[in-house]
Each structure stands twice: as structure tokens, then as C-alpha cells.
Design a protein around this motif. Structure first.
Motif, short mmCIF file in Angstrom:
data_model
loop_
_atom_site.label_atom_id
_atom_site.label_comp_id
_atom_site.label_asym_id
_atom_site.label_seq_id
_atom_site.Cartn_x
_atom_site.Cartn_y
_atom_site.Cartn_z
N MET A 43 -74.43 -16.69 18.18
CA MET A 43 -73.94 -18.05 18.22
C MET A 43 -74.31 -18.86 16.97
N ASN A 116 -64.19 -19.77 -13.72
CA ASN A 116 -63.56 -19.34 -12.47
C ASN A 116 -64.57 -19.00 -11.39
N ASN A 140 -79.11 -31.23 13.72
CA ASN A 140 -80.16 -32.07 14.29
C ASN A 140 -81.56 -31.53 13.99
N GLN A 210 -55.91 -3.64 13.22
CA GLN A 210 -55.59 -4.49 14.35
C GLN A 210 -54.21 -4.16 14.88
N SER A 211 -53.32 -3.70 14.00
CA SER A 211 -51.97 -3.35 14.43
C SER A 211 -51.99 -1.95 15.02
#
Lengths: 220, 220
Positions: A43, A116, A140, A210-211
Motif C-alpha cells: 500500500m 534532455n 502527515n 496481457q493480450s
DNA sequence: TTCTTGTCACCTAGGTGTTAATAT
DNA sequence: ATATTAACACCTAGGTGACAAGAA
């Protein structure tokens, strides 16, 4: 908790003495620096970055008669070192861990006035790539970036920066293993370094897979 | 505080009746949906996204004899609508505002079983692209995503999804203005839609202009 | 000599509309 | 008839080392 991808290929280059081309416009590394991460907080947010530190304070030159690098004096003056931040930063630990992290946008240049954002290196000098994982504390929290980062060094990725390849075996290994140099291959398609190359391509495909894979039926 | 880029080109397509190709593998839009944002909180974080809503509940068919679209019945059943999140999300308002935001990774498909996260549309139906700016509240805040987003609709970007172009004028305008279709241009290089095309290319260059422009002297 | 620069042919990778074949 | 699919030639965009010319 960082694993170098393509380690066998890096090792093969390292044994010969890796060279990386630097140009005015900027040149990618080959092999590309790629790592797999684990053990992050899924997370939490992290920035990933790379920098390059001189291996020593020397300038080198390649002795063709002995096919080896020899010291050619003290190092040239250094530019203020630059850091390459992975363009996907910042992202959560979960996002970084679920795929191979590739620094294929990173480019090396010998142009001291580069505008660059590329990494500036001195040709004929040796460098050690470093990989940094920077933990981004929530806003925080008061914590500064004290010990909130980890640095990884893979010695097999060290290299000599060059404007043209010196060791002919390095040239041949680049041609054999870099898909973009396929136009310079002599022998039959996928010869010589077949094992390493195939391993490389398979890994890279897994990364972007992914395909749905399309099974092509070879015609008789 | 959202301005549509390439509006003159969109207008020209809109006047003819914009069509967008949908394919099984996914097809990009042309023109690409691009916006410029201003008025965001530079320090706050935002997610940018797009979705596509049906313009009406009808199915269309193109009448070649009259060169116009006619209603062909009720709309086909819809797939659960998908949302395309801009891949640079999340990012700060400052980052979004300092450059043109381009949805050039977005692809349209007619494959109801699509597994690539593309936008699923029904061919021969009309759609209105929508653009959403979602404010990401800091984690310590309790606020839900109540009114923390704004939606922008540019009616000139509405289009009919097709598997093959119906209106020949649309085809010609695409060929004239899309650089990837340059191979199908008949007339001299950069004819016809010169003004629009040049404007487009200049804007896109501004966006990526980090390298020093190299002035090429034309040889006599 | 030694090193650097710019140009080039040859690749990878992927975005176009066309076309012929195939569904529906 | 009408709509969809897949293969294709032709582009854009950019990553290779080779090579010849130039610089230090």
C-alpha cells in the motif's frame, strides 16, 4: 529484495568487460537494467531511481595488441552527477512488485551540456550502476528522508563508457543478443547466443503479456 | 477549465459525421482526444479518465444513395461500460497543467469479451466521449468521492463506431490528416488539409519539445 | 594515434486504410 | 445485402553497429 533480470546475459558481458556506448543525443543501455522487487509494503508509495558512480579515479584506454584495458591516467573532471527517476514513479509497492521494472527509457550521454535529462558520463571511464528504492512517507508524517531508502548494487552491471566499441567480442555479443542489431548478424537466424537470447525474449514477453497469445499454426 | 486540443480538426470531422473504427484487437481514436487543463490545485493529486456514453438508444446504417445515416432500429444490448484511466494517473495538478494531456493509449474495440482493458463499443452506434477529472483527497481526510470530480463533454467529439468507414469523405479526411495514413495520400506531399495538419504537428512537437531543435539547412 | 561525430542501411515495434474473404 | 474479419503494403517512430570524416 531486488533481483537482477537477465543476469546470465549480464554475466556474459561482464566476463568480457562490458562496454556501453555514449552519444551526444543519448544512447540506451544494453542489456537494459531490469529488476524484480519483492518485500515492499503493497500500500505504501515508492520512487525508483538509478544513478552511476565512478568505479575508480582512472581513465582507461584499450590496448588492441593485448586485447585488454590499461590505465591511461587520472580521471577527467566529473559533471554534477544526475539521477534517473523511473517514469512510473511514484507508485505503490503493489504496482512495482507485480511486474519486471525496466529502465529502458534511461539514456547515457557524453554531452556535458545535455539538456534532455540524460545521464552524463565520461567516455573511457568505468561506472557502476546503482538502483535506489525510496520510500515515500505519507504527508502527515514528519519523518524526513532519513533512512527511508535502500540502495542495490549489482557488480556484474559495471561497464566502461565508450563512444565506439573497443573489444570486438563485446560488439559481437551485442549484435547476437540485441534485437535492434539483428541487421548485422551473419549466421543463420538465432545462432550462437541462442540460449541467452531466447531466455531474454521469453522473459520480456512474460512482462508485457496481457493480450491473449495467438497460436499461429505453421503451414505445411 | 478544460480546453479541447485540435478543435478545428474535430470540427471538420464533426461536420461530416465523425466515424471511429473499432476492431477486435483495439483501435486508437483519430483525432486523438487531447485536452489542456488549468485551474487545478498544483499540489493536489488528480486522476484523469474517459468513458463513452451512448448518444441515443438507436442502431444506425449508412444509406449510400443519400450519403447519410439512417436509423436502423433499437440499440443492441450494452456491455458493462468501461472506464479508461489516463496512464499517468495519479499525478499532481501541477504536472497535469504543464503539458497537453493525450489519451493516445486509449483503444476502441467491438470485442465483448475483450481482455485488454479496451473500451467496448457496439458498431453502428453513436457515442459521446466524456472526460473526468477526479480529485484525490489526502488519506487522512474522511471525504468520500462525493462531488470530488468534474466531467467535461465536448459534443464535437461524438462519433459513430464502425468496423469499416462508411462515409467516403471521412476516409479522405482521415488519410489527409493522420500521419500514419500517409501511404494512401494521392496528391503532392502535404496538400489539402495542410493548415490543420501543420497545426497539429506543431502542437504535438511543443508538447514533447525538450531536446534542442535542430535546424536543417535545405540543400540547393 | 586515438578518440569522437554524423550519416546510413537495417532492424524492431506498431499505427493506417485497402482488399478479399467470410459471416450474418 | 450488409457487416465483420484477417492479411497486407505502406507509413511513423525510433533503436542498432558500420563507416568515413573530423578533432584532439
Amino acid at each position: 529484495n531486488a533481483i537482477l533480470e537477465m543476469k546470465p546475459l549480464w554475466d556474459e558481458f561482464h566476463t568480457l568487460g562490458t562496454e556501453m556506448i555514449v552519444t551526444k543525443a543519448g544512447r540506451r543501455m544494453f542489456p537494459t537494467f531490469q529488476v524484480r522487487l519483492c518485500g515492499l509494503d503493497p500500500m505504501a508509495e515508492y520512487m525508483l531511481m538509478m544513478d552511476f558512480v565512478p568505479v575508480d579515479d582512472k581513465r582507461y584506454r584499450y590496448a588492441f595488441h593485448s586485447s585488454s584495458w590499461v590505465v591511461a591516467g587520472k580521471a577527467d573532471p566529473v559533471s554534477p552527477p544526475r539521477i534517473h527517476v523511473h517514469p512510473d514513479s511514484p507508485a505503490t509497492g503493489s504496482q512495482w512488485m507485480k511486474q519486471v521494472i525496466s529502465f529502458d527509457k534511461l539514456k547515457l550521454t557524453n554531452n556535458q551540456m545535455d539538456d534532455n535529462g540524460h545521464i552524463i558520463l565520461n567516455s573511457m571511464h568505468r561506472y557502476q550502476p546503482r538502483f535506489h528504492v525510496v520510500f515515500l512517507p505519507p504527508k502527515n508524517c514528519q519523518e524526513e528522508t532519513d533512512n527511508n531508502f535502500k540502495t542495490f548494487v549489482f557488480t556484474e552491471t559495471a561497464f566502461t563508457a565508450v563512444t565506439a566499441y573497443q573489444n570486438h567480442r563485446i560488439t559481437q555479443l551485442k549484435i547476437a543478443s540485441n534485437p535492434f542489431a539483428k541487421g548485422f548478424r551473419d549466421c543463420d537466424p538465432d545462432d550462437g547466443d541462442v540460449n541467452l537470447v531466447q531466455q531474454q525474449q521469453q522473459q520480456q514477453q512474460q512482462q508485457h503479456q496481457q493480450s491473449s497469445p495467438k497460436a499461429k499454426t505453421p503451414r505445411t
